[in-house]
Design an enzyme around this catalytic site. Structure first.
Site, PDB file in Angstrom:
ATOM      1  NE  ARG A 174      69.665   9.228 -39.908  1.00  0.00           N
ATOM      2  CZ  ARG A 174      70.022   8.614 -40.822  1.00  0.00           C
ATOM      3  NH1 ARG A 174      71.296   8.056 -40.930  1.00  0.00           N
ATOM      4  NH2 ARG A 174      69.353   8.772 -42.126  1.00  0.00           N
ATOM      5  CB  SER A 175      72.035   6.766 -32.398  1.00  0.00           C
ATOM      6  OG  SER A 175      70.970   5.952 -32.809  1.00  0.00           O
ATOM      7  CB  ALA A 176      73.798  12.221 -31.424  1.00  0.00           C
ATOM      8  CE  LYS A 198      70.278   4.153 -29.173  1.00  0.00           C
ATOM      9  NZ  LYS A 198      69.868   4.639 -30.623  1.00  0.00           N
TER      10      LYS A 198
END
Length: 410
Positions: free
Chosen positions: A71-73, A75
């Protein structure tokens, strides 16, 4: 619950193994892995449970090479691409985004700088018309949509988490500068040279290694690891018209994260896939040489990554947040090891970061997703254990791995 945990821990890092076991026993963990590098050497490498969150007692076991969506890891990986392009002289952080991507200047965004985009200050965390999953995966369509969007605030003057639009902001900027998708650039310039099992856009040949993701409902652990959300935070998430909900809802419906088509798309805000070992090695390589390999960041680039670029009340997450240029920094919203740590959590569980002071690169991936956006209690328990181990093992010399062991939790 009967769980076999496999892997190695260096002498002094046994608290991390105990915390990892405790996640299965007390926090509803189904399948996960954690890796810690210290001064370029692997100090912890553990995995256990089932590959699929819904695997049950008869499901395939999580193995050393099992990968998972983070997921947002993702980014943090995307931010690394932009900072490496800057380090190579191909991208000016102080240039307007529109100098590389002219269409982005529309609707009063002419002054938005590249550094604003990285620090969640670009002012476009939400879209007036959310994208369908198919539109979100189409880089041309999605880039045009975010370029045409009027900002929610004057770019550069405030910050708010760009939960979904970060995909199209970073992805299109990389395309304009390099001619490649961000996933292609990661594969050729980062994952390939470092030997990482890390992808933004999963190749079909690797699909069998990735476990199924899903929601878990974990019990409250002894010691009160859970806290109630603030009332204003809860209200923001409950209000469909809030900037919070609009930011997370920039795609019209929650994508099926187990769908091969979703995993194959290049969405650098949300759909990166990695093993814990590769996520930790990636961050360790930003701050030093890993097992004789290449260091990615020059000291000046590390300073950019960990330097505070945004801080205070976040217009999207509501709570106070701290960001460097693309990375979350240590703070109340996302506790890491210390003030100099930089990295990124993934909503519901995953976490990757580097801590230059201790020489730590950390990666945790899981198939069981919780409701929280940051500060997952399983990851936080592992971090407390790493801190405990660092107090006991001040240097990395003399590491002796407890190799080849398996621990059974019943």
């Amino acid at each position: 619950m009967d769980v076999d945990v496999h892997g190695t821990v260096a002498a002094g890092f046994e608290p991390v193994r105990e915390a990892f076991l405790r996640n299965f026993r007390e926090l509803g963990e189904q399948g996960a892995a954690v890796t810690v590098y210290r001064d370029g050497r692997k100090a912890v490498d553990l995995w256990g449970g089932t590959k699929d969150v819904d695997g049950g007692d008869g499901g395939a076991a999580w193995e050393a090479g099992t990968a998972q969506i983070v997921r947002s890891a993702t980014k943090g990986v995307a931010a690394t691409v932009l900072l490496l392009l800057h380090q190579r002289g191909e991208l000016d952080l102080d240039a307007p985004v529109g100098s590389y991507w002219p269409e982005f200047k529309a609707q009063g965004k002419e002054a938005a700088l590249v550094r604003d985009l990285l620090a969640h200050r670009a002012g476009v965390p939400a879209l007036d018309r959310p994208l369908t999953p198919a539109e979100a995966a189409d880089p041309d369509f999605a880039a045009a949509a975010v370029a045409a969007q009027a900002p929610a605030w004057e770019p550069g003057t405030d910050h708010g988490y760009h939960a979904q639009t970060y995909s199209w902001l970073t992805g299109e900027l990389v395309r304009r500068v390099t001619g490649k998708s961000i996933g292609e650039w990661v594969a050729s310039e980062i994952a390939g040279p470092l030997g990482l099992d890390l992808w933004i856009g999963l190749p079909e040949r690797e699909a069998g290694r990735v476990g199924r993701i899903g929601r878990i409902s974990a019990p409250v652990a002894p010691g009160g690891l859970r806290t109630r959300p603030r009332r204003n935070v809860a209200e923001a998430y409950a209000n469909p018209d809030s900037l919070t909900q609009r930011a997370f809802g920039a795609i019209t419906q929650a994508p099926d994260e187990n769908d091969p088509a979703y995993r194959a798309a290049s969405l650098p805000a949300s759909n990166g896939i990695a093993t814990a070992s590769s996520l930790a090695r990636f961050y360790a390589s930003l701050i030093g040489e890993v097992e004789g390999g290449t260091r990615l960041f020059a000291p000046e680039t590390v300073a950019l990554a960990r330097g505070e670029a945004s801080a205070g009340a976040d217009r999207v997450l509501i709570v106070n947040t701290r960001f460097g240029l693309g990375y979350m920094l240590h703070g109340g919203a996302s506790p890491l090891l210390g003030p100099g740590s930089f990295g990124h959590p993934g909503r519901g569980g995953a976490l990757g970061f580097a801590d230059p002071e201790s020489g730590v690169g950390f990666g945790y991936v899981t198939n069981g997703m919780e409701k929280g956006v940051t500060a997952d209690p399983r990851a936080q328990g592992l971090l407390r254990a790493v801190n405990e181990a660092l107090r006991e093992v001040p240097g990395s010399r003399g590491f002796v791995a407890d190799a080849g062991r398996a621990w059974n939790l019943r």
